[in-house]
Design an enzyme around this catalytic site. Sequence first.
Site, PDB file in Angstrom:
ATOM      1  N   CYS A   6       0.826  -1.216   0.000  1.00 16.37           N
ATOM      2  CA  CYS A   6       0.000   0.000   0.000  1.00 16.37           C
ATOM      3  C   CYS A   6       0.861   1.268   0.000  1.00 16.37           C
ATOM      4  O   CYS A   6       2.026   1.235   0.390  1.00 16.37           O
ATOM      5  CB  CYS A   6      -0.919  -0.021   1.209  1.00 16.37           C
ATOM      6  SG  CYS A   6      -2.344   1.052   0.991  1.00 16.37           S
ATOM      7  N   ASP A 122      -7.002  -3.496  10.888  1.00 16.62           N
ATOM      8  CA  ASP A 122      -5.873  -2.580  11.085  1.00 16.62           C
ATOM      9  C   ASP A 122      -5.868  -2.106  12.540  1.00 16.62           C
ATOM     10  O   ASP A 122      -6.810  -2.331  13.293  1.00 16.62           O
ATOM     11  CB  ASP A 122      -6.047  -1.379  10.129  1.00 16.62           C
ATOM     12  CG  ASP A 122      -4.748  -0.656   9.815  1.00 16.62           C
ATOM     13  OD1 ASP A 122      -3.710  -0.933  10.452  1.00 16.62           O
ATOM     14  OD2 ASP A 122      -4.777   0.218   8.917  1.00 16.62           O
TER      15      ASP A 122
HETATM   16  O1  LIG Z   1      -1.140   4.501   4.205  1.00 22.29           O
HETATM   17  C1  LIG Z   1      -1.640   5.573   4.551  1.00 22.29           C
HETATM   18  O2  LIG Z   1      -0.964   6.600   4.641  1.00 22.29           O
HETATM   19  C2  LIG Z   1      -3.117   5.649   4.857  1.00 22.29           C
HETATM   20  C3  LIG Z   1      -3.673   6.870   5.226  1.00 22.29           C
HETATM   21  C4  LIG Z   1      -5.025   6.971   5.511  1.00 22.29           C
HETATM   22  C5  LIG Z   1      -5.829   5.846   5.435  1.00 22.29           C
HETATM   23  C6  LIG Z   1      -5.287   4.619   5.079  1.00 22.29           C
HETATM   24  C7  LIG Z   1      -3.955   4.499   4.787  1.00 22.29           C
HETATM   25  N1  LIG Z   1      -3.391   3.285   4.468  1.00 22.29           N
HETATM   26  C8  LIG Z   1      -4.173   2.113   4.331  1.00 22.29           C
HETATM   27  C9  LIG Z   1      -3.468   0.800   4.264  1.00 22.29           C
HETATM   28  O3  LIG Z   1      -4.023  -0.131   3.697  1.00 22.29           O
HETATM   29  C10 LIG Z   1      -2.162   0.569   5.013  1.00 22.29           C
HETATM   30  O4  LIG Z   1      -1.384  -0.310   4.274  1.00 22.29           O
HETATM   31  C11 LIG Z   1      -2.493  -0.062   6.362  1.00 22.29           C
HETATM   32  O5  LIG Z   1      -3.124   0.891   7.168  1.00 22.29           O
HETATM   33  C12 LIG Z   1      -1.227  -0.598   7.077  1.00 22.29           C
HETATM   34  O6  LIG Z   1      -0.259   0.389   7.177  1.00 22.29           O
HETATM   35  P1  LIG Z   1       1.126   0.124   7.969  1.00 22.29           P
HETATM   36  O7  LIG Z   1       0.799  -0.089   9.403  1.00 22.29           O
HETATM   37  O8  LIG Z   1       1.912   1.356   7.725  1.00 22.29           O
HETATM   38  O9  LIG Z   1       1.751  -1.077   7.332  1.00 22.29           O
END
Ligand SMILES: O=C(O)c1ccccc1NCC(=O)[C@H](O)[C@H](O)COP(=O)(O)O
Length: 207
Positions: A6, A122
Amino acid sequence: MKVKICGISDIETALYAVESGADAIGFVFAESKRRVTPKLAKEIIKHIPDQVFKVGVFVNERADVIQQIVNETGINVIQLHGDEIPEFCEQFSIPVIKALSIGSSEDLNQLDKYSCDFYLLDSPRGKYRGGNGVAFDWSLLSEEQLKGKKIILAGGLSIENVAEAIQLAAPYMVDVSSGVETDGKKDVNKITKFIERAKNRSKHEIS
Ligand SMILES: O=C(O)c1ccccc1NCC(=O)[C@H](O)[C@H](O)COP(=O)(O)O
């Protein structure tokens, strides 16, 4: 094991992730340090093979705006990462991922309220609604509550913990953003290693 990378914001990283075996690529259209414009997403998506899911991430966005971005860019899966109610999630003609924040076992009751194609579990919100690099307590997950649902496990996954996460939660897909970054930018070496770990783990499960 399927893998979603992502927060993609350039063609080179998108192609690298696909060549490394990513099954889905996510584009953030919500408030985030990873936010992309529909124009940039469209440009990147042109280079992504058909079999890879192109996921658009939205937070409390208007349905007509989401539909317009879908039409304009070639996004083929919608990820709703805000406070969208079940009826809102059910109005689209392409697959929907509903993201749920898991801070307690009660939060898992939300799973039965939605009728979506996929559920992304999440951590509770940090600075942004997602992509904060923080893991939730996987021991909250109960097999009974996840049964029959396509679960995408997210939140603080990394090269170090993805195998353990897969073993504990047995998700349909794992999703990562921060865990494959260095100094806030996607790191192609981390992407390769993360996908290798996630996919090796699934080979062990099959055999
Ligand atoms: O990635 C972002 O910046 C984000 C911002 C606002 C809403 C969702 C967002 N990401 C969504 C995803 O699917 C991410 O991959 C997920 O939250 C996991 O993130 P991480 O903990 O950084 O791997």
